[in-house]
Design a protein around this motif. Structure first.
Motif, PDB file in Angstrom:
ATOM      1  N   GLY A 247      10.274   4.248   0.311  1.00 40.28           N
ATOM      2  CA  GLY A 247      10.905   5.352  -0.399  1.00 40.28           C
ATOM      3  C   GLY A 247      10.417   6.727  -0.007  1.00 40.28           C
ATOM      4  O   GLY A 247      10.754   7.719  -0.659  1.00 40.28           O
ATOM      5  N   MET A 248       9.636   6.820   1.070  1.00 42.24           N
ATOM      6  CA  MET A 248       9.148   8.111   1.524  1.00 42.24           C
ATOM      7  C   MET A 248      10.234   8.846   2.316  1.00 42.24           C
ATOM      8  O   MET A 248      11.125   8.227   2.909  1.00 42.24           O
ATOM      9  N   VAL A 249      10.138  10.170   2.336  1.00 41.53           N
ATOM     10  CA  VAL A 249      11.083  10.999   3.083  1.00 41.53           C
ATOM     11  C   VAL A 249      10.312  11.912   4.031  1.00 41.53           C
ATOM     12  O   VAL A 249       9.082  12.031   3.935  1.00 41.53           O
ATOM     13  N   GLU A 250      11.054  12.543   4.953  1.00 42.34           N
ATOM     14  CA  GLU A 250      10.458  13.440   5.961  1.00 42.34           C
ATOM     15  C   GLU A 250       9.354  12.722   6.739  1.00 42.34           C
ATOM     16  O   GLU A 250       8.337  13.311   7.104  1.00 42.34           O
TER      17      GLU A 250
ATOM     18  N   GLU B 197       6.903   4.095  10.945  1.00 39.55           N
ATOM     19  CA  GLU B 197       7.809   5.011  10.243  1.00 39.55           C
ATOM     20  C   GLU B 197       8.749   4.234   9.323  1.00 39.55           C
ATOM     21  O   GLU B 197       8.991   4.642   8.177  1.00 39.55           O
ATOM     22  N   ARG B 198       9.258   3.110   9.803  1.00 38.93           N
ATOM     23  CA  ARG B 198      10.185   2.304   9.009  1.00 38.93           C
ATOM     24  C   ARG B 198       9.503   1.768   7.745  1.00 38.93           C
ATOM     25  O   ARG B 198      10.120   1.727   6.664  1.00 38.93           O
ATOM     26  N   THR B 199       8.256   1.355   7.861  1.00 40.29           N
ATOM     27  CA  THR B 199       7.524   0.855   6.701  1.00 40.29           C
ATOM     28  C   THR B 199       7.407   1.925   5.625  1.00 40.29           C
ATOM     29  O   THR B 199       7.590   1.657   4.433  1.00 40.29           O
TER      30      THR B 199
ATOM     31  N   ARG C 213       6.617  12.612   2.762  1.00 43.60           N
ATOM     32  CA  ARG C 213       6.547  13.077   1.365  1.00 43.60           C
ATOM     33  C   ARG C 213       7.161  12.045   0.422  1.00 43.60           C
ATOM     34  O   ARG C 213       7.989  11.232   0.822  1.00 43.60           O
ATOM     35  N   LYS C 214       6.749  12.147  -0.825  1.00 48.02           N
ATOM     36  CA  LYS C 214       7.452  11.469  -1.908  1.00 48.02           C
ATOM     37  C   LYS C 214       8.619  12.351  -2.326  1.00 48.02           C
ATOM     38  O   LYS C 214       8.477  13.581  -2.416  1.00 48.02           O
TER      39      LYS C 214
ATOM     40  N   ALA D  19       0.827  -1.205   0.000  1.00 55.32           N
ATOM     41  CA  ALA D  19       0.000   0.000   0.000  1.00 55.32           C
ATOM     42  C   ALA D  19       0.863   1.259   0.000  1.00 55.32           C
ATOM     43  O   ALA D  19       0.591   2.209  -0.740  1.00 55.32           O
ATOM     44  N   PHE D  20       1.918   1.270   0.810  1.00 52.00           N
ATOM     45  CA  PHE D  20       2.789   2.450   0.832  1.00 52.00           C
ATOM     46  C   PHE D  20       3.510   2.620  -0.500  1.00 52.00           C
ATOM     47  O   PHE D  20       3.743   3.755  -0.952  1.00 52.00           O
ATOM     48  N   ALA D  21       3.864   1.525  -1.145  1.00 49.89           N
ATOM     49  CA  ALA D  21       4.475   1.623  -2.469  1.00 49.89           C
ATOM     50  C   ALA D  21       3.500   2.243  -3.469  1.00 49.89           C
ATOM     51  O   ALA D  21       3.892   3.058  -4.324  1.00 49.89           O
ATOM     52  N   GLU D  22       2.221   1.883  -3.361  1.00 49.94           N
ATOM     53  CA  GLU D  22       1.206   2.447  -4.237  1.00 49.94           C
ATOM     54  C   GLU D  22       0.961   3.928  -3.928  1.00 49.94           C
ATOM     55  O   GLU D  22       0.769   4.745  -4.833  1.00 49.94           O
ATOM     56  N   ILE D  23       0.969   4.264  -2.649  1.00 47.00           N
ATOM     57  CA  ILE D  23       0.803   5.671  -2.265  1.00 47.00           C
ATOM     58  C   ILE D  23       1.920   6.509  -2.871  1.00 47.00           C
ATOM     59  O   ILE D  23       1.691   7.587  -3.431  1.00 47.00           O
ATOM     60  N   ARG D  24       3.143   5.997  -2.774  1.00 44.88           N
ATOM     61  CA  ARG D  24       4.287   6.701  -3.363  1.00 44.88           C
ATOM     62  C   ARG D  24       4.118   6.834  -4.871  1.00 44.88           C
ATOM     63  O   ARG D  24       4.412   7.892  -5.452  1.00 44.88           O
ATOM     64  N   ARG D  25       3.629   5.798  -5.519  1.00 43.18           N
ATOM     65  CA  ARG D  25       3.472   5.821  -6.978  1.00 43.18           C
ATOM     66  C   ARG D  25       2.482   6.892  -7.423  1.00 43.18           C
ATOM     67  O   ARG D  25       2.749   7.624  -8.393  1.00 43.18           O
ATOM     68  N   VAL D  26       1.334   6.992  -6.751  1.00 41.93           N
ATOM     69  CA  VAL D  26       0.296   7.909  -7.222  1.00 41.93           C
ATOM     70  C   VAL D  26       0.522   9.347  -6.771  1.00 41.93           C
ATOM     71  O   VAL D  26      -0.113  10.268  -7.286  1.00 41.93           O
TER      72      VAL D  26
END
Length: 318
Positions: free
Chosen positions: A243-246, A236-238, A315-316, A154-161
């Motif tokens: 690939g998220m920052v901040e 936070e680690r997930t 953020r992405k 899900a987090f990978a998808e959030i980053r993608r969109v």
């Protein structure tokens, strides 16, 4: 684009049985059944009270920089509580309500229309979000991450969109320790209330405990729709691993949760008509005072993992 499935608020016994082994199906059936009464159950409104609550959660994680975001998508929007109140509070302009439950999307769009907000809706799986890359300036959610089986996906998808530099904010997620004491307090309150109201003049305070009929058998799935609880550091680690920052997790509700869960359970165990405006005012004011105590005092002395709710943002990368 294929049409979204229609809501199914009256699941068959066979569907419910199958859902015990399929958490996504369980979430669809349970939340389709709840959609029509969800706002009433959780005292959700779209006025100043809930606008202040929603924007307060957002500010606690993300501050006020970047408002208004042009495009805001909510995962697990439910009836629209978080998204619509954030939009009314000035956080976003164009909204996109997504949920695994067709019934919840239907109600969210109805609520948005009634408020005059510009919102589109789609049935969506958080592990396979049906939008293109780099679509949104902001992705939000409230009490949704603990329902998603594959959180890294899900987090990978959030980053993608998200657009480059886009922000995400999720609130209302249970911590591991908070969920443990909340459940125990709820169980104790339920046992005490339902047993005391068996006797004498208190019988009128006992909510009927009969068998579920065919219109509400999906209520039995409440026990399986919640999949995760969270340690703030692990959450936070997930997000960082995706690939998220901040990335930053903030917790809230300690004394407020110790008070709130017994109150909420008591309200569920007695007939609604027995509790009037005075009770509602007492419960709300008490919770607000304890929330202030948690923010101003308890947060300084109690480790964050002991609070009930965790919120996370980030953020992405650009």
């Amino acid at each position: 684009m294929a049409a979204d499935p229609t809501p199914n608020p009256h699941a068959t016994a066979e569907e419910v049985q199958a859902a015990f082994a399929d958490p996504k199906l369980a979430n669809v059936l349970y939340h389709d059944w709840e959609a029509g009464t969800y706002d009433e159950k959780w005292s959700i409104s779209y006025d100043e009270r809930c606008i202040e609550y929603a924007t307060g959660r957002f500010k606690a994680v993300a501050g006020e920089d970047g408002w208004p975001y042009e495009t805001v998508m909510e995962l697990g929007s439910g009836t629209g509580f978080f998204l619509l109140n954030l939009m009314q509070g000035g956080v976003g302009r164009k909204g996109f309500a997504t949920d695994l439950s067709p019934g919840m999307v239907e109600v969210a769009l109805r609520n948005a229309k009634g408020l005059g907000l510009d919102v589109e809706g789609r049935v969506a799986d958080a592990e396979r979000i049906p939008y293109d890359d780099n679509s949104f300036d902001l992705v939000v959610g409230h009490a949704v991450l603990h329902h998603i089986p594959d959180l890294p996906a899900a987090f990978a998808e959030i980053r993608r969109v998200l657009k480059p530099g886009g922000r995400f904010v999720f609130a209302g997620e249970p911590t591991k320790i908070g969920d443990t004491y909340a459940r125990k307090l709820g169980q104790a309150t339920w046992w005490l209330t339902t047993n005391i109201t068996k006797f004498g003049p208190l019988r009128s305070w006992r909510r009927p405990q009969g068998e579920l009929d065919e219109s509400s058998r999906a209520a039995a799935l409440e026990a399986v729709v919640d999949i995760h609880t969270f340690d703030p550091a692990e959450l936070e680690r997930t997000a960082r691993d995706a690939g998220m920052v901040e990335v930053n997790a903030v917790t809230e509700e300690f004394t407020a949760a110790l008070f709130g869960w017994p109150v909420r359970t008591f309200e569920a165990a007695v007939p609604r008509e027995k509790l009037g405006f005075g009770w509602a005012l007492f419960a709300m004011k008490s919770w607000q005072r304890l929330s202030w105590l948690d923010e101003k005092v308890m947060r300084r002395v109690v480790p964050r993992q002991f609070f009930y709710n965790v919120m996370i943002g980030g953020r992405k990368p650009l």
